[in-house]
Design an enzyme around this catalytic site. Sequence first.
Site, PDB file in Angstrom:
ATOM      1  CE  LYS A 171      -1.430   2.947   2.824  1.00  0.00           C
ATOM      2  NZ  LYS A 171      -1.463   4.148   1.934  1.00  0.00           N
ATOM      3  CB  CYS A 223      12.828   9.771   8.474  1.00  0.00           C
ATOM      4  SG  CYS A 223      13.575   8.415   7.549  1.00  0.00           S
TER       5      CYS A 223
END
Length: 474
Positions: free
Chosen positions: A170, A279
Site C-alpha cells: 500500500k 527522516c
Amino acid sequence: MRNYPDFYIDGRWTPARDGTVYDVIDPASERVAGRITLGTPGDVDLAVAAARRAFNRYSLTTREERLDLLERVLTEYQARESDMAAAITEEMGAPQWLATQMQAWIGRAHIETAIAALRDYRFEEQRGPTLVAKEPIGVCAFITPWNWPVNQIACKVMPALAVGCTCILKPSEEAPFSAQIWAEIMHAAGVPAGVFNLVNGTGPVVGAALSRHPDVDMISFTGSTRAGVEVARDAAPTVKRVHQELGGKSANIVLPDAPLEQAVSQGVKSVMLNSGQSCNAPTRLLVPHDARETARAAAAQAAAETTVGAPGSNAAIGPVVSEVQWQRIQRLIQCGIDEGATLVAGGAGRPEGLETGYYVKPTVFADVTPDMTIAREEIFGPVVAILEYTDEEDAIRIANDTVYGLAAYVQSADLERARAVARRLRAGQVSLNYPDLDMNAPFGGYKQSGNGREWGEHAFGEFLETKAIIGYDK
C-alpha cells in the site's frame, strides 16, 4: 494526466470493488497530475488471499530460482528507470536531477544489493545435533511513504522476495505513480501471480485493514511515529510481527576540532536535500558555544546558496509534497519565531517569485534551546535548528535528549574521538564526517524511531522465522 483506476492483484490488473477516485496533486503546479482509486477492506481481502495462495508455492522455491527472478526484476527496472524518475518528480516534486541521480537510482541499488546478499546468505546452520533453519515468515504487508517512494518500496519488497515471502504493497496515496510503475516492472519480470500485489488507499482504511488482517503474518510500516503507533495497535490482536521505521530528529555534533565552516555548511545542505523531507536528516546542528557566531554565519550562507525552483529548473530543491505538509512547516517556523529562536535565514512564506507550488524557504534558526518545539518535533522540511553546547559531555547529552533515535552525525578531525562519541549516541545509524552512502549498512532506529532494520542482508532477518530441528544429527 495519469489515470490508474485498477489494483495489481494475483498477477493481473483488477478493478476496485467499490473505491472512490482520488486526485493526485503535482506539488509544483498545484494542479491535478493524475487519479487513482482508493481501495476498501474488500480489495485487501482479495490481495491477501492471493498472497496466501502464492506463498504455499513461492516459499518452496530455491535460492537459484529466486536469484533468477530478482535478476529479471533488475533488468526490467533498468529499462523503466527514467520512467520511474519522471513519476517521482511529478508526484512529490523532486527536482529532475534528484529524481534521476538519487530517487530512482536508489531503487535499482536496493535490487542489486538484495541480489548480492541472497547469493551468500546462510539460511541454515547446524549446531551440534540441532539444525537452525531460517524460513520465510509468510504474507507481508508494506505501507510506504511519499518522501523517498521507490526507496521504501524496494528496500521492503526485494528482501521479502529474496527470502521467499509474498507481499501486498500500500503506497502513499500522495505519491502512487512510482508504485504503479513498480507493479508494471514486477509483472514484466514474470513475478509469479500473487507473490506481489498492489492496493492503493488511505492509511485509516487500507492500511488498517492490512494491519488487522489475520492472514497477514508481518506488517512493515514507514512513516510518522503517530501513525506507527496506530499500526502497532491494529496489529496487536493478531500478534503479527510489526516492523517500523518512524520519525527522527537527528543531531549533528560538530566537535571543536572539526573544520567548522565546512562541517556546518555540509550539514545544512544535507538537511536541504529533498526539501528536508528525509527522516534521517541532521536537523539539529550542535556547535561549540564559543564558535556560535562563525557557525551561524556559515549556516546562513549555506541556506542562501540553496536554490529553490521548479523541478525542471536545476534548482537544488523543489516544493514539499502537499499543501498539508507546507502548512505544517509554516506553523513550526512561526513557532520557532514565537518561542524566541533567532531567524538567520529563510522564514515563513514562499520564496520570492514562487507564488504557485508548495515551496518553502531554506530556513536556519540560531539560539535554539533543547526545550523549544523546533528542537523536539520533526519538521520534515528545509529547516535547521542550531543548538550550542559547552563541552563534549554536554553535546552528547543534548543529542540523546530526544524521543527519537533514528540517526546521528559526528564531525571531527580526530577519527578516534568521533568513534568514541558515536558509541555513546542512542541512534540506530551514526555517520562520521559525512561518509559515502553504504547500501549494506543497517537502517533503522532506537526509541520512538521504530524497531527492526532495513537495507542489505540485515533486512533479510526481518522476513524470516527461526526454526530449531532438534535431533537433526544424532
